[in-house]
Design an enzyme around this catalytic site. Structure first.
Site, PDB file in Angstrom:
ATOM      1  N   ARG A 236       0.854  -1.188   0.000  1.00 15.59           N
ATOM      2  CA  ARG A 236       0.000   0.000   0.000  1.00 15.59           C
ATOM      3  C   ARG A 236       0.886   1.232   0.000  1.00 15.59           C
ATOM      4  O   ARG A 236       1.885   1.308   0.714  1.00 15.59           O
ATOM      5  CB  ARG A 236      -0.918   0.029   1.234  1.00 15.59           C
ATOM      6  CG  ARG A 236      -1.964  -1.072   1.271  1.00 15.59           C
ATOM      7  CD  ARG A 236      -2.998  -0.939   0.164  1.00 15.59           C
ATOM      8  NE  ARG A 236      -4.033  -1.951   0.238  1.00 15.59           N
ATOM      9  CZ  ARG A 236      -3.971  -3.149  -0.327  1.00 15.59           C
ATOM     10  NH1 ARG A 236      -2.876  -3.491  -1.003  1.00 15.59           N
ATOM     11  NH2 ARG A 236      -4.981  -3.999  -0.233  1.00 15.59           N
ATOM     12  N   GLU A 265      -6.061   6.078  -6.039  1.00 14.53           N
ATOM     13  CA  GLU A 265      -6.301   5.107  -7.098  1.00 14.53           C
ATOM     14  C   GLU A 265      -7.753   5.161  -7.541  1.00 14.53           C
ATOM     15  O   GLU A 265      -8.641   5.377  -6.712  1.00 14.53           O
ATOM     16  CB  GLU A 265      -5.956   3.696  -6.608  1.00 14.53           C
ATOM     17  CG  GLU A 265      -4.495   3.517  -6.250  1.00 14.53           C
ATOM     18  CD  GLU A 265      -4.148   2.087  -5.842  1.00 14.53           C
ATOM     19  OE1 GLU A 265      -5.039   1.215  -5.936  1.00 14.53           O
ATOM     20  OE2 GLU A 265      -3.010   1.842  -5.428  1.00 14.53           O
ATOM     21  N   HIS A 285      -1.705  -1.263  -9.946  1.00 22.81           N
ATOM     22  CA  HIS A 285      -2.250  -2.099  -8.865  1.00 22.81           C
ATOM     23  C   HIS A 285      -2.828  -3.408  -9.401  1.00 22.81           C
ATOM     24  O   HIS A 285      -4.010  -3.716  -9.229  1.00 22.81           O
ATOM     25  CB  HIS A 285      -3.317  -1.354  -8.067  1.00 22.81           C
ATOM     26  CG  HIS A 285      -3.460  -1.898  -6.677  1.00 22.81           C
ATOM     27  ND1 HIS A 285      -4.000  -1.182  -5.640  1.00 22.81           N
ATOM     28  CD2 HIS A 285      -3.131  -3.110  -6.140  1.00 22.81           C
ATOM     29  CE1 HIS A 285      -4.017  -1.907  -4.541  1.00 22.81           C
ATOM     30  NE2 HIS A 285      -3.489  -3.085  -4.818  1.00 22.81           N
TER      31      HIS A 285
END
Length: 326
Positions: A236, A265, A285
């Protein structure tokens, strides 16, 4: 139940074997990403069970208070994006399997892919070739170098094994119980956090984002890294202090980064420093985004819906809600 699924970008979930678990429920799937509260409130106004894909959408009190029919939020893993207190107050059950016994091999494999890509400058070499040029720069081998694992949990332990297979020296820094486990597995542990950052040639972050780990990597930690070192983050982004990584990369310590996670994001700002710096390999991601991993994750998520519909909620992270659930 009326089930809504958010952020299924590629309309993948209905193609999974586990999707059959939702047979008999009325399911609506959204393939775009929306964070606007008004639009989400309209989309979800009749929703009774909400399925979330990781932390793609923030579920906060202003939205929750406009969803009077919502009874269940079903997801997997940690939940910093959900206002748990508001859910409890409003009688909404939050079910989230923590998959303590199932490492994300997809994320571990992808982490190693980023290590190789960054150390050998594979994306940069590909871009050069496709633009009509030949080799650009000289890469680094992994054998004999030190791989640092910051956070020795399910995924960190798997990545450590990959490093050992590549002939790397594995060095671990974590909470003492995790370091004890690492030593039992045959790995060395650092004498201090400072020594850890100084010694690693590749340093990979493998921690959950909770209050205790937010900003745990400081600017002064990064400044201790070698100018030839690589920092990898598939966990993260907020584990690192805001802007600390970009500033450190500009200063040359560490010399490289490979990142799959961002403060905001989806990241669509093409001028974000992590997308413009030449010493960064950046991906959107996708560490956990494989069909195999989706089958594992959504089996749990859909099972939680089935259990709730049967009157026996499972993996409830806000147990105080049980006496006043909708």
């Amino acid at each position: 139940m009326k089930v809504s699924i958010l952020d299924d970008y590629f309309d993948t979930l209905r193609t999974l074997d586990c999707y059959r678990k939702l047979a008999g429920h009325e399911v609506t799937i959204w393939n775009d990403h929306v964070q606007d509260v008004d639009e989400l409130a309209e989309r979800l106004r009749d929703t009774e069970a909400l399925v979330l894909i990781r932390e793609r959408t923030q579920i906060r009190s202003p939205l929750l208070e406009r969803l009077p029919k919502l009874k269940l939020i079903s997801q997997r893993s940690v939940f910093p994006h959900i206002d748990i207190e508001a859910c409890t107050r409003l009688g909404i059950v939050v079910s989230s399997s923590q998959h303590a016994d199932t490492p994300s091999y997809a994320t571990a494999e992808f982490t190693w892919g980023l290590v190789l890509a960054a150390m050998r400058a594979i994306p940069q070499q590909m871009a050069s070739l496709k633009s009509g040029h030949w080799q650009v720069g000289v890469g680094h081998t992994l054998r004999g170098k030190t791989l640092g694992i910051y956070g020795y949990g399910r995924i960190g332990a798997v990545v450590a094994g990959y490093g050992k297979a590549f002939g790397m020296k594995v060095l671990v820094w974590a909470r003492e119980p995790a370091m004890e486990k690492a030593r039992a597995d045959g790995y060395e542990t650092a004498d201090s956090k400072a020594a850890f950052f100084e010694q690693c040639d590749v340093l990979s972050l493998h921690m959950r984002l909770v209050d205790a780990t937010r900003g745990i990597v400081k600017a002064e930690d990064l400044a201790r890294m070698k100018p030839t070192a690589l920092l990898v983050n598939t966990s993260r982004a907020p584990l690192i202090e805001p802007m600390a990584l970009a500033n450190a990369l500009r200063a040359g310590r560490p010399g490289m980064a490979a990142v799959d996670v961002y403060e905001k994001e989806p990241l669509r700002d093409v001028n974000d420093p992590l997308l413009t710096l030449g010493n960064v390999v950046a991906t959107p991601h996708i560490g956990y985004v494989t069909r195999d991993e989706y089958e594992l994750q959504f089996t749990d998520i859909f099972d939680q819906i089935v259990a709730y519909a049967a009157g026996t909620p499972t993996n409830v992270v806000n147990p105080a809600v049980m006496d006043k659930r909708r």
